[in-house]
Design an enzyme around this catalytic site. Structure first.
Site, PDB file in Angstrom:
ATOM      1  N   GLU A 275       0.837  -1.210   0.000  1.00 22.05           N
ATOM      2  CA  GLU A 275       0.000   0.000   0.000  1.00 22.05           C
ATOM      3  C   GLU A 275       0.869   1.258   0.000  1.00 22.05           C
ATOM      4  OE1 GLU A 275      -3.207  -0.148  -0.607  1.00 22.05           O
ATOM      5  OE2 GLU A 275      -2.834  -2.297  -0.659  1.00 22.05           O
ATOM      6  N   TRP A 278       1.813   1.749  -3.479  1.00 18.54           N
ATOM      7  CA  TRP A 278       0.742   2.396  -4.271  1.00 18.54           C
ATOM      8  C   TRP A 278       0.824   3.917  -4.133  1.00 18.54           C
ATOM      9  CZ3 TRP A 278      -2.365   1.146  -8.084  1.00 18.54           C
ATOM     10  CH2 TRP A 278      -2.742  -0.187  -8.267  1.00 18.54           C
ATOM     11  N   TRP A 307     -21.692  11.964 -19.305  1.00 17.35           N
ATOM     12  CA  TRP A 307     -22.077  11.831 -17.898  1.00 17.35           C
ATOM     13  C   TRP A 307     -23.457  12.445 -17.690  1.00 17.35           C
ATOM     14  CZ3 TRP A 307     -18.630   8.659 -16.013  1.00 17.35           C
ATOM     15  CH2 TRP A 307     -17.288   8.727 -16.430  1.00 17.35           C
ATOM     16  N   ASN A 342     -10.529   2.184   2.945  1.00 20.47           N
ATOM     17  CA  ASN A 342     -10.161   2.060   1.530  1.00 20.47           C
ATOM     18  C   ASN A 342     -11.176   1.261   0.709  1.00 20.47           C
ATOM     19  OD1 ASN A 342      -8.293   2.283  -0.779  1.00 20.47           O
ATOM     20  ND2 ASN A 342      -8.146   0.064  -0.499  1.00 20.47           N
ATOM     21  N   TRP A 360     -16.596  11.370 -12.623  1.00 16.17           N
ATOM     22  CA  TRP A 360     -15.719  11.047 -11.482  1.00 16.17           C
ATOM     23  C   TRP A 360     -15.098  12.289 -10.860  1.00 16.17           C
ATOM     24  CZ3 TRP A 360     -10.511  12.332 -12.278  1.00 16.17           C
ATOM     25  CH2 TRP A 360     -10.129  12.560 -13.624  1.00 16.17           C
ATOM     26  N   TRP A 383      -9.672   7.661  -7.704  1.00 12.30           N
ATOM     27  CA  TRP A 383     -10.866   7.965  -8.499  1.00 12.30           C
ATOM     28  C   TRP A 383     -10.724   7.475  -9.933  1.00 12.30           C
ATOM     29  CZ3 TRP A 383     -15.768   8.983  -7.516  1.00 12.30           C
ATOM     30  CH2 TRP A 383     -16.091   9.321  -6.215  1.00 12.30           C
TER      31      TRP A 383
HETATM   32  P1  FAD Z   1      -3.258   1.666   5.315  1.00  8.72           P
HETATM   33  O1  FAD Z   1      -4.018   0.556   4.714  1.00  8.72           O
HETATM   34  O2  FAD Z   1      -2.733   1.488   6.675  1.00  8.72           O
HETATM   35  O3  FAD Z   1      -2.066   2.015   4.310  1.00  8.72           O
HETATM   36  C1  FAD Z   1      -0.873   2.699   4.716  1.00  8.72           C
HETATM   37  C2  FAD Z   1      -0.666   3.953   3.913  1.00  8.72           C
HETATM   38  O4  FAD Z   1      -0.444   3.638   2.544  1.00  8.72           O
HETATM   39  C3  FAD Z   1      -1.833   4.908   3.918  1.00  8.72           C
HETATM   40  O5  FAD Z   1      -1.830   5.711   5.063  1.00  8.72           O
HETATM   41  C4  FAD Z   1      -1.605   5.687   2.635  1.00  8.72           C
HETATM   42  O6  FAD Z   1      -0.678   6.719   2.819  1.00  8.72           O
HETATM   43  C5  FAD Z   1      -1.014   4.650   1.723  1.00  8.72           C
HETATM   44  N1  FAD Z   1      -2.053   4.033   0.888  1.00  8.72           N
HETATM   45  C6  FAD Z   1      -2.846   2.994   1.206  1.00  8.72           C
HETATM   46  N2  FAD Z   1      -3.637   2.660   0.175  1.00  8.72           N
HETATM   47  C7  FAD Z   1      -3.345   3.502  -0.829  1.00  8.72           C
HETATM   48  C8  FAD Z   1      -3.820   3.653  -2.153  1.00  8.72           C
HETATM   49  N3  FAD Z   1      -4.750   2.839  -2.682  1.00  8.72           N
HETATM   50  N4  FAD Z   1      -3.315   4.650  -2.911  1.00  8.72           N
HETATM   51  C9  FAD Z   1      -2.370   5.466  -2.411  1.00  8.72           C
HETATM   52  N5  FAD Z   1      -1.875   5.367  -1.164  1.00  8.72           N
HETATM   53  C10 FAD Z   1      -2.353   4.396  -0.378  1.00  8.72           C
HETATM   54  N6  FAD Z   1      -5.326   8.086   0.236  1.00  8.72           N
HETATM   55  C11 FAD Z   1      -4.874   9.245   0.720  1.00  8.72           C
HETATM   56  O7  FAD Z   1      -3.890   9.257   1.467  1.00  8.72           O
HETATM   57  N7  FAD Z   1      -5.456  10.438   0.377  1.00  8.72           N
HETATM   58  C12 FAD Z   1      -6.547  10.496  -0.450  1.00  8.72           C
HETATM   59  O8  FAD Z   1      -7.029  11.599  -0.760  1.00  8.72           O
HETATM   60  C13 FAD Z   1      -7.073   9.258  -0.945  1.00  8.72           C
HETATM   61  N8  FAD Z   1      -8.180   9.248  -1.741  1.00  8.72           N
HETATM   62  C14 FAD Z   1      -8.647   8.045  -2.228  1.00  8.72           C
HETATM   63  C15 FAD Z   1      -9.772   8.037  -3.073  1.00  8.72           C
HETATM   64  C16 FAD Z   1     -10.263   6.846  -3.597  1.00  8.72           C
HETATM   65  C17 FAD Z   1     -11.483   6.859  -4.517  1.00  8.72           C
HETATM   66  C18 FAD Z   1      -9.627   5.627  -3.271  1.00  8.72           C
HETATM   67  C19 FAD Z   1     -10.138   4.328  -3.813  1.00  8.72           C
HETATM   68  C20 FAD Z   1      -8.517   5.622  -2.434  1.00  8.72           C
HETATM   69  C21 FAD Z   1      -8.016   6.817  -1.896  1.00  8.72           C
HETATM   70  N9  FAD Z   1      -6.890   6.839  -1.032  1.00  8.72           N
HETATM   71  C22 FAD Z   1      -6.417   8.044  -0.569  1.00  8.72           C
HETATM   72  C23 FAD Z   1      -6.134   5.605  -0.736  1.00  8.72           C
HETATM   73  C24 FAD Z   1      -6.563   4.839   0.540  1.00  8.72           C
HETATM   74  O9  FAD Z   1      -7.954   4.653   0.558  1.00  8.72           O
HETATM   75  C25 FAD Z   1      -6.136   5.529   1.830  1.00  8.72           C
HETATM   76  O10 FAD Z   1      -4.786   5.887   1.768  1.00  8.72           O
HETATM   77  C26 FAD Z   1      -6.321   4.597   3.036  1.00  8.72           C
HETATM   78  O11 FAD Z   1      -7.659   4.220   3.151  1.00  8.72           O
HETATM   79  C27 FAD Z   1      -5.852   5.301   4.279  1.00  8.72           C
HETATM   80  O12 FAD Z   1      -6.062   4.509   5.408  1.00  8.72           O
HETATM   81  P2  FAD Z   1      -4.844   3.921   6.249  1.00  8.72           P
HETATM   82  O13 FAD Z   1      -3.903   4.998   6.615  1.00  8.72           O
HETATM   83  O14 FAD Z   1      -5.443   3.133   7.368  1.00  8.72           O
HETATM   84  O15 FAD Z   1      -4.185   2.962   5.185  1.00  8.72           O
END
Ligand code: FAD
Length: 472
Positions: A275, A278, A307, A342, A360, A383
């Protein structure tokens, strides 16, 4: 000699490359600067909650610096252009010799920094650093020297590179003088909001959470990360988004707890690292394709999708009143806390685009306006993934069914009931289709009927994407 460290999205004193470099000359006078730009934030639709979180963390940084005898000068102006005028003037007044900052990768931020360097050329030496990523953008490329368009090979190359790189965390700078008095930074000229007790400010709080997560929870991450009823993810995103925590600190802590993380792709630890990668992928992508910062889809033909301009449906989605419990619970979690799980971000984004056929970009904007962890690259990447318009996106014909997604990831409806108390009395088996139950029971529910029929919506969306693909 006077060094200025310009703090922006790096509100911490440990493992801060620019701060560390600014302090490396023991004889230099070091001054930290933070410039609030609420006009710019409005343009970027930053959530008031995130602004409040920045303010609270700024205060912590100010205290930590003051304890080390480093002054933090705080200035508030309108936008990036104003911030440059002020900063150039500040450098002149204080006879600054060198300016240190950590790079930001969004297009407006990069243009601002390029202009600053131009204006200071010949007067102040500028030193910039790649600090908010494990590996700098442009350093993980295909054999042809291009940015990857697909995540999995990117990850493979990334890990290879990571193993060869020095990503050790840096210590906080030592004290440079007597403890300084504090003047709390004035409130931002921005809508005020509460951050909530779940996210205490300060790098110590962030590090504590990181340590506890890596010690106690990361082993179960692969099993639990998709279940929103369980706090199975780290919740570190608000800290990472504004740089209270660095990805190096995350990686190093993970490796300290799970030394075999890179050799064991089935482990929870690897899954969590995935993650973090990502996060890197989307930032690297944004630098390789700056048009992503300008609301452009990565796959061009998707811009021809027609849309629906349905403000009523958009509002119902925003307010969590679509009649699809998992979507509504997710949106209410977002509205009330500024954070969304997420899996739910994926489900609710897919619902807006594929069930309501709403652009979107309307969803991307709304998320940004609410998220405590709002981050352009991750939000845009998420998105575009959900909308099937991005690199490595879900193909457009793969459409989530919001009811079965709910059944799969919140089987007992525990998460749903937490956010939709009006469904508290609906039994587990019916929680995902509460009206079916209410009808059988001849009961009235204070909960909206589904605003769209998923089966029909799916067909309409497929037709709209196919028409766009054929050429409009
Ligand atoms: P954990 O699961 O603990 O992951 C650790 C860290 O990895 C996160 O804190 C984050 O920094 C990073 N991370 C995790 N998943 C992703 C991912 N898919 N893409 C990029 N980085 C990731 N994340 C944001 O930080 N800011 C946003 O504005 C954001 N918008 C999102 C919008 C959509 C539509 C989707 C599908 C995902 C988005 N995410 C975003 C990614 C992800 O959902 C969040 O980072 C995550 O839910 C944060 O929770 P956590 O810290 O417990 O994540």
């Amino acid at each position: 000699t006077t060094h200025v460290i310009w703090l922006r999205n790096d509100l911490r004193i440990t493992d801060n490359k620019a701060l560390h470099a600014a302090c490396s000359d023991a004889d230099a006078k070091v001054v930290a600067v933070f410039i609030a730009t609420p006009g710019q934030w409005r343009q970027h639709e930053m959530a008031p909650r995130q602004a409040a979180f920045i303010h609270a963390n700024l205060l912590q940084v100010q205290q930590a610096l003051a304890a080390r005898g480093i002054e933090l000068v705080y200035h508030q102006c309108n936008d990036f252009a104003d911030s440059l005028t002020w900063l150039v003037d500040f450098c002149q007044q204080r006879q600054v010799t060198a300016l240190f900052y950590n790079r930001q990768y969004e297009i407006n931020e990069r243009q601002r920094d390029a202009q600053l360097e131009q204006q200071l050329a010949g007067k102040v030496v500028c030193h910039s650093f790649d600090d908010s990523l494990l590996l700098p953008p442009g350093s993980v490329l295909t054999g042809n020297g291009e940015m990857f368009k697909v995540y999995t090979p990117f990850r493979r190359a990334f890990i290879q590179r990571l193993m060869e790189s020095d990503v050790r965390s840096l210590p906080a700078p030592p004290a440079r003088g007597d403890v300084l008095p504090l003047a709390e930074p004035e409130k931002f000229n921005y809508p005020q909001a509460e951050v909530g007790a779940a996210y205490p400010a300060g790098e110590e709080a962030a590090l504590q959470r990181l340590r506890a997560f890596c010690r106690e929870q990361v082993q179960d991450y692969a099993k639990q990360r998709d279940l929103p009823a369980i706090a199975g993810t780290s919740s570190l995103s608000p800290y990472l988004a504004i740089g209270v925590l660095s990805p190096r600190q995350c990686f190093n802590r993970l490796r300290a707890e799970c030394p075999e993380v890179l050799e064991n792709p089935e482990s929870g630890a690897f899954c969590w690292l995935n993650e973090l990668i990502w996060r890197e992928f989307y930032r690297h992508l944004m630098v390789a394709h700056p048009a992503l910062c300008k609301h452009r889809p990565f796959i061009e033909w998707t811009d021809r999708v027609t849309w629906k301009a349905d403000d009523k449906a958009l509002l119902a989605w925003q307010q969590g009143r679509t009649g699809y419990p998992i979507v509504d619970a997710a949106m209410r979690q977002l509205n009330q806390t500024g954070w969304m799980h997420n899996r739910l971000r994926m489900i609710s984004a897919s619902f807006l685009v594929k069930d309501l056929l709403i652009d979107w970009r309307a969803g991307e904007r709304y998320f940004m306006s609410q998220l405590l962890d709002g981050d352009l690259a991750a939000n845009n990447g998420g998105w575009q993934w959900a909308a099937s318009t991005g690199t490595d996106a879900a193909p457009y014909f793969r459409i989530f069914n919001p009811t079965t997604q709910g059944e799969r990831f919140d089987p007992q409806g525990t998460f749903i009931r937490k956010w939709l108390p009006e469904l508290a009395g609906v039994p587990d088996n019916d929680i995902h289709q509460p009206h079916r139950w209410a009808e059988k029971q001849q009961r009235a529910l204070d909960y909206p009927q589904p605003i769209v029929d998923h089966k029909q919506a799916r067909l309409d969306t497929l037709a709209a994407f196919e028409a766009a693909k054929r050429g409009g």
